[in-house]
Design an enzyme around this catalytic site. Sequence first.
Site, mmCIF file in Angstrom:
data_model
loop_
_atom_site.group_PDB
_atom_site.id
_atom_site.type_symbol
_atom_site.label_atom_id
_atom_site.label_comp_id
_atom_site.label_asym_id
_atom_site.label_seq_id
_atom_site.Cartn_x
_atom_site.Cartn_y
_atom_site.Cartn_z
ATOM 1 N NE ARG A 31 0.172 1.457 3.348
ATOM 2 C CZ ARG A 31 1.105 2.344 3.596
ATOM 3 N NH1 ARG A 31 2.369 1.966 3.746
ATOM 4 N NH2 ARG A 31 0.838 3.621 3.700
ATOM 5 N NE ARG A 66 -6.232 0.753 -1.704
ATOM 6 C CZ ARG A 66 -5.576 1.344 -0.695
ATOM 7 N NH1 ARG A 66 -4.278 1.126 -0.519
ATOM 8 N NH2 ARG A 66 -6.208 2.144 0.136
ATOM 9 C CG ASP A 120 -3.217 8.288 -1.557
ATOM 10 O OD1 ASP A 120 -3.113 8.718 -0.388
ATOM 11 O OD2 ASP A 120 -2.857 7.150 -1.903
ATOM 12 C CG ASN A 145 -2.491 11.650 2.582
ATOM 13 O OD1 ASN A 145 -1.902 10.824 1.892
ATOM 14 N ND2 ASN A 145 -2.176 11.845 3.859
HETATM 15 O O1 MRU Z 1 -4.496 3.212 2.055
HETATM 16 P P1 MRU Z 1 -3.030 3.452 1.949
HETATM 17 O O2 MRU Z 1 -2.252 2.904 3.088
HETATM 18 O O3 MRU Z 1 -2.496 3.002 0.600
HETATM 19 O O4 MRU Z 1 -2.893 5.039 2.007
HETATM 20 C C1 MRU Z 1 -1.626 5.617 1.920
HETATM 21 C C2 MRU Z 1 -1.637 7.100 2.040
HETATM 22 O O5 MRU Z 1 -2.646 7.725 2.175
HETATM 23 C C3 MRU Z 1 -0.310 7.774 1.896
HETATM 24 O O6 MRU Z 1 -0.282 8.948 2.653
HETATM 25 C C4 MRU Z 1 -0.088 8.133 0.421
HETATM 26 O O7 MRU Z 1 -0.322 7.042 -0.411
HETATM 27 C C5 MRU Z 1 1.305 8.617 0.195
HETATM 28 S S1 MRU Z 1 2.535 7.342 0.421
HETATM 29 C C6 MRU Z 1 4.013 8.050 -0.012
#
Ligand code: MRU
Length: 368
Positions: free
Chosen positions: A49, A89, A242, A252
């Site tokens: 993730r 995703r 994100d 994010n």
């Molecule tokens: O659901 P996740 O764990 O994939 O979410 C991750 C985040 O929100 C991070 O802050 C984002 O992807 C940046 S990672 C460099």
Amino acid sequence: MQKSVLKPILWSDEKLILLDQRVLPGSTSYLTATTMEEVIHAIREMAVRGAPAIAITGAFGIVLYLNGCSAKPSYSELNKKLTDLLDSRPTAVNLRLAIEEFLSRFPENSYSQATLSDLQKGAKEFALFMLKEDLDNNLTLSKHGLSLFPNSPSVLHIVTHCNTGALATAGHGTALGVIRSLRDAGHSVTVYADETRPYLQGARLTAWEMKEEGIPAFLITDNMVGWLMSTRNVDAVIVGADRIASNGDTANKIGTYPLAIVAKHHGVPFYVAATEKSLDFRISDGSQIPIEMRNGSEVTSFSFLKDENGKSLLNEGVIAPAGMEALNPSFDVTPASLISGIITERGIVSPVNESNLRNLFPKTARDR
Ligand code: MRU
């Protein structure tokens, strides 16, 4: 003392080896993916993730798919596979960009000229390039981040949310990368790591990375940040992204938006650290960012975190009545007006607005 942080993504012997982030911090185990379907499963189930790590893993998924083909797939067969991958995703834009960049190497009008071996070779080169490029970009953006803390060396207290470190990227990290580089530059950094309900990336992953690296850190629950900022000195909040819309609105991990509001109220600078791969100039603002809705069981209990044998990784913590409905948006959008600056590999965007973003990134792949 700096220790080497485990790498989440390894390519070895034509196989993809992923650090299974679902079982951290209890154990460090790797899973091996040999097909695109296994890659999609690993992304959807969050064994891997973090927006950059998802995109790099997806690129290796394309390699595995092509390596498994006995004959060259038609352009529509290839596209169908890439669409399945993209659907794994939806919020982070990095995966879409990776797929588009791969396809731009084999455009439809010249696809017939490429052999299966050309596709396999091109896909592998691209995935390995992404792995290196992401690490390079994280190191560069982290250097730019140092300029925001000019009194050197100083005592810094920084809040972060979710996990944006080596585990979420090809290495070093974005927001956690800046924090690492601040420590490496001699600052005395203390991190306040938000637990990040419901998936607990802060408690399970950021806390683990900070321990591994020996960076002083306190774990706090997400709802402690108001107390924290009103009673203790906090120098900055640094989070990842994100997807960043043209106007700077940033998606994010859920909980980022309220954190930005509290920071604004207390006059604490709120920074987003992200590479160009998080920019989406095709959308004007954050209202157009699709927000992934995950299963409500992640909210009503902690028991969704299971190991490969189905055994709960945390205490069987059901925390709501049976049958309780729960909402589980996995991300939220922080308006640009609450963001003091976006730390990128090309420098800092501040104030955050479309013209400043486009000045730094005049031509991005998202304009195609
Ligand atoms: O659901 P996740 O764990 O994939 O979410 C991750 C985040 O929100 C991070 O802050 C984002 O992807 C940046 S990672 C460099």
